[in-house]
Design a protein around this motif. Structure first.
Motif, PDB file in Angstrom:
ATOM      1  N   SER A   4       1.254  -0.882   0.346  1.00 31.22           N
ATOM      2  CA  SER A   4       0.323   0.085  -0.029  1.00 31.22           C
ATOM      3  C   SER A   4       1.182   0.592   0.193  1.00 31.22           C
ATOM      4  CB  SER A   4      -0.487  -0.046   0.899  1.00 31.22           C
ATOM      5  OG  SER A   4      -1.783  -0.699   1.536  1.00 31.22           O
ATOM      6  N   ALA A   6       1.175   5.149   1.156  1.00 28.33           N
ATOM      7  CA  ALA A   6       0.428   6.141   2.109  1.00 28.33           C
ATOM      8  C   ALA A   6       0.737   7.097   2.366  1.00 28.33           C
ATOM      9  CB  ALA A   6       0.522   4.776   4.166  1.00 28.33           C
ATOM     10  N   GLN A  74      -6.349   7.066  12.135  1.00 29.28           N
ATOM     11  CA  GLN A  74      -6.722   5.798  11.086  1.00 29.28           C
ATOM     12  C   GLN A  74      -6.533   7.035   9.733  1.00 29.28           C
ATOM     13  OE1 GLN A  74     -10.585   4.084  11.538  1.00 29.28           O
ATOM     14  NE2 GLN A  74      -9.378   2.348  12.452  1.00 29.28           N
ATOM     15  N   MET A  75      -5.861   6.327   8.053  1.00 32.38           N
ATOM     16  CA  MET A  75      -5.889   7.264   7.294  1.00 32.38           C
ATOM     17  C   MET A  75      -6.699   5.841   6.793  1.00 32.38           C
ATOM     18  SD  MET A  75      -2.059   7.399   6.313  1.00 32.38           S
ATOM     19  CE  MET A  75      -1.536   6.138   7.352  1.00 32.38           C
ATOM     20  N   ALA A  76      -7.647   6.858   5.962  1.00 31.70           N
ATOM     21  CA  ALA A  76      -8.565   6.723   5.066  1.00 31.70           C
ATOM     22  C   ALA A  76      -8.259   5.909   3.561  1.00 31.70           C
ATOM     23  CB  ALA A  76      -9.676   7.593   4.927  1.00 31.70           C
ATOM     24  N   GLY A  77      -8.566   5.330   2.955  1.00 31.84           N
ATOM     25  CA  GLY A  77      -8.561   4.207   1.785  1.00 31.84           C
ATOM     26  C   GLY A  77      -9.483   4.120   1.240  1.00 31.84           C
ATOM     27  N   ARG A  82      -9.259   1.371   5.731  1.00 33.91           N
ATOM     28  CA  ARG A  82      -8.683   2.118   7.496  1.00 33.91           C
ATOM     29  C   ARG A  82      -7.344   1.189   7.957  1.00 33.91           C
ATOM     30  NH1 ARG A  82     -11.774   5.679   6.159  1.00 33.91           N
ATOM     31  NH2 ARG A  82     -14.164   6.207   7.390  1.00 33.91           N
ATOM     32  N   LEU A  83      -5.884   2.250   7.704  1.00 33.05           N
ATOM     33  CA  LEU A  83      -5.199   2.246   8.334  1.00 33.05           C
ATOM     34  C   LEU A  83      -4.590   2.596   9.188  1.00 33.05           C
ATOM     35  CD1 LEU A  83      -2.291   0.331   7.195  1.00 33.05           C
ATOM     36  CD2 LEU A  83      -1.954   2.124   5.515  1.00 33.05           C
ATOM     37  N   TYR A 136      -3.387   5.863   1.116  1.00 33.58           N
ATOM     38  CA  TYR A 136      -3.938   6.294   2.744  1.00 33.58           C
ATOM     39  C   TYR A 136      -3.724   8.439   2.818  1.00 33.58           C
ATOM     40  CZ  TYR A 136      -5.925   1.699   2.449  1.00 33.58           C
ATOM     41  OH  TYR A 136      -6.334   0.090   2.573  1.00 33.58           O
ATOM     42  N   ASP A 138      -5.023  11.053   5.701  1.00 32.64           N
ATOM     43  CA  ASP A 138      -5.363  11.526   6.940  1.00 32.64           C
ATOM     44  C   ASP A 138      -5.398  13.641   6.348  1.00 32.64           C
ATOM     45  OD1 ASP A 138      -7.186  12.206   9.166  1.00 32.64           O
ATOM     46  OD2 ASP A 138      -5.588  10.197  10.246  1.00 32.64           O
TER      47      ASP A 138
END
Length: 146
Positions: A4, A6, A74-77, A82-83, A136, A138
Protein backbone atom coordinates in the motif's frame (compact mmCIF):
# COMPACT_ATOMS: atom_id res chain seq x y z
CA UNK A 1 2.59 -9.69 -0.01
CA UNK A 2 0.14 -6.76 -0.50
CA UNK A 3 1.68 -3.31 -0.78
CA UNK A 4 0.00 0.00 0.00
CA UNK A 5 1.09 3.55 -0.59
CA UNK A 6 0.41 5.67 2.48
CA UNK A 7 0.93 9.30 3.19
CA UNK A 8 -0.31 11.68 5.82
CA UNK A 9 -1.74 14.94 4.54
CA UNK A 10 -1.58 17.83 6.99
CA UNK A 11 -4.14 20.44 5.97
CA UNK A 12 -5.52 22.54 8.79
CA UNK A 13 -3.38 24.99 10.69
CA UNK A 14 -4.50 27.11 13.63
CA UNK A 15 -2.75 29.80 15.65
CA UNK A 16 -3.57 30.83 19.19
CA UNK A 17 -1.86 33.70 20.97
CA UNK A 18 -2.78 35.16 24.36
CA UNK A 19 -2.95 38.96 24.47
CA UNK A 20 -0.68 40.82 24.50
CA UNK A 21 1.44 38.93 21.99
CA UNK A 22 5.06 40.03 21.92
CA UNK A 23 5.95 37.90 18.93
CA UNK A 24 4.20 37.12 15.68
CA UNK A 25 4.58 33.45 14.78
CA UNK A 26 3.49 31.30 11.86
CA UNK A 27 3.39 27.56 11.37
CA UNK A 28 3.66 25.31 8.33
CA UNK A 29 4.04 21.57 7.92
CA UNK A 30 5.86 18.99 5.83
CA UNK A 31 3.46 16.01 5.66
CA UNK A 32 4.49 12.70 7.17
CA UNK A 33 5.04 10.40 4.18
CA UNK A 34 5.29 6.65 4.56
CA UNK A 35 5.78 5.96 0.86
CA UNK A 36 4.95 2.49 -0.42
CA UNK A 37 4.59 0.16 2.52
CA UNK A 38 4.28 -3.55 3.04
CA UNK A 39 1.20 -3.93 5.28
CA UNK A 40 2.65 -7.10 6.81
CA UNK A 41 5.54 -5.14 8.36
CA UNK A 42 6.00 -2.02 10.47
CA UNK A 43 6.63 1.09 8.37
CA UNK A 44 7.97 4.46 9.47
CA UNK A 45 8.05 7.96 8.01
CA UNK A 46 8.86 11.49 9.03
CA UNK A 47 7.48 14.96 8.51
CA UNK A 48 7.89 18.25 10.34
CA UNK A 49 6.16 21.24 11.84
CA UNK A 50 8.03 24.44 11.00
CA UNK A 51 7.59 27.48 13.25
CA UNK A 52 8.74 31.01 12.41
CA UNK A 53 8.58 33.87 14.92
CA UNK A 54 9.69 37.49 14.49
CA UNK A 55 10.91 37.68 18.10
CA UNK A 56 12.09 35.25 20.76
CA UNK A 57 9.15 33.16 21.96
CA UNK A 58 8.30 29.87 23.63
CA UNK A 59 5.48 27.84 22.12
CA UNK A 60 3.52 24.58 22.19
CA UNK A 61 2.53 22.60 19.11
CA UNK A 62 -0.43 20.22 19.15
CA UNK A 63 -1.54 17.79 16.44
CA UNK A 64 -5.20 16.79 16.27
CA UNK A 65 -6.37 13.16 16.29
CA UNK A 66 -7.43 13.38 12.63
CA UNK A 67 -10.61 11.97 11.12
CA UNK A 68 -10.69 8.95 13.43
CA UNK A 69 -10.93 11.23 16.46
CA UNK A 70 -8.79 9.04 18.68
CA UNK A 71 -5.99 6.57 19.12
CA UNK A 72 -4.94 5.01 16.91
CA UNK A 73 -5.20 7.60 14.21
CA UNK A 74 -6.49 6.15 10.95
CA UNK A 75 -5.86 6.98 7.31
CA UNK A 76 -8.73 6.40 4.90
CA UNK A 77 -8.14 4.42 1.74
CA UNK A 78 -9.82 2.55 -1.09
CA UNK A 79 -12.83 0.26 -0.59
CA UNK A 80 -13.45 1.74 2.87
CA UNK A 81 -10.02 0.56 4.04
CA UNK A 82 -8.52 2.07 7.18
CA UNK A 83 -4.82 2.07 8.03
CA UNK A 84 -3.87 2.67 11.68
CA UNK A 85 -0.90 4.92 12.41
CA UNK A 86 0.77 6.72 15.30
CA UNK A 87 2.72 10.00 15.57
CA UNK A 88 5.60 10.57 17.96
CA UNK A 89 7.80 13.47 19.07
CA UNK A 90 10.91 11.27 19.30
CA UNK A 91 12.82 8.88 17.04
CA UNK A 92 12.46 6.09 19.62
CA UNK A 93 8.65 6.22 19.23
CA UNK A 94 8.09 6.51 22.98
CA UNK A 95 6.54 10.02 23.25
CA UNK A 96 3.14 10.22 21.50
CA UNK A 97 2.48 13.62 19.88
CA UNK A 98 -1.09 14.77 20.12
CA UNK A 99 -3.23 17.70 21.08
CA UNK A 100 -2.71 17.55 24.84
CA UNK A 101 -5.75 15.33 25.37
CA UNK A 102 -6.00 11.52 25.52
CA UNK A 103 -4.10 10.94 22.25
CA UNK A 104 -0.83 12.44 23.54
CA UNK A 105 0.82 15.59 24.74
CA UNK A 106 1.81 18.70 22.84
CA UNK A 107 5.42 19.46 22.00
CA UNK A 108 7.29 22.47 23.38
CA UNK A 109 9.65 24.61 21.39
CA UNK A 110 11.44 27.92 21.42
CA UNK A 111 12.23 30.43 18.69
CA UNK A 112 15.12 32.88 18.86
CA UNK A 113 13.24 35.20 16.51
CA UNK A 114 15.75 34.76 13.67
CA UNK A 115 15.90 31.13 12.57
CA UNK A 116 13.00 28.78 11.90
CA UNK A 117 12.37 25.98 14.38
CA UNK A 118 11.80 22.57 12.80
CA UNK A 119 10.10 19.94 14.95
CA UNK A 120 10.32 16.46 13.41
CA UNK A 121 7.22 14.24 13.46
CA UNK A 122 7.96 10.50 13.58
CA UNK A 123 5.20 8.30 12.16
CA UNK A 124 4.65 4.57 12.54
CA UNK A 125 2.27 2.27 10.67
CA UNK A 126 2.04 -1.12 12.45
CA UNK A 127 1.52 -4.35 10.47
CA UNK A 128 -2.09 -4.68 9.27
CA UNK A 129 -2.51 -7.68 6.95
CA UNK A 130 -5.72 -7.64 4.93
CA UNK A 131 -5.86 -3.88 4.39
CA UNK A 132 -6.66 -3.14 0.71
CA UNK A 133 -3.75 -1.82 -1.37
CA UNK A 134 -3.96 1.81 -2.45
CA UNK A 135 -3.34 5.34 -1.29
CA UNK A 136 -4.27 6.27 2.28
CA UNK A 137 -4.57 9.79 3.69
CA UNK A 138 -5.69 11.66 6.79
CA UNK A 139 -6.17 15.35 7.52
CA UNK A 140 -4.84 16.81 10.75
CA UNK A 141 -4.92 20.22 12.38
CA UNK A 142 -1.71 21.68 13.81
CA UNK A 143 -2.22 24.18 16.64
CA UNK A 144 0.51 26.63 17.64
CA UNK A 145 0.11 28.29 21.03
CA UNK A 146 2.62 30.98 21.98
Amino acid sequence: MPLSRASLLTLGLALAAPLPAWAACSVSADPVAFGTIDVTRTSTGTGAVIVRCDAAASFEVGISPGRSGGEPRQMAGPQGGRLDYYLFADAGHSVPWGDGQAIGGTRSGRSDGAATTRLVIYGVVPPQPGVPAGEYIDSLQVTLTF
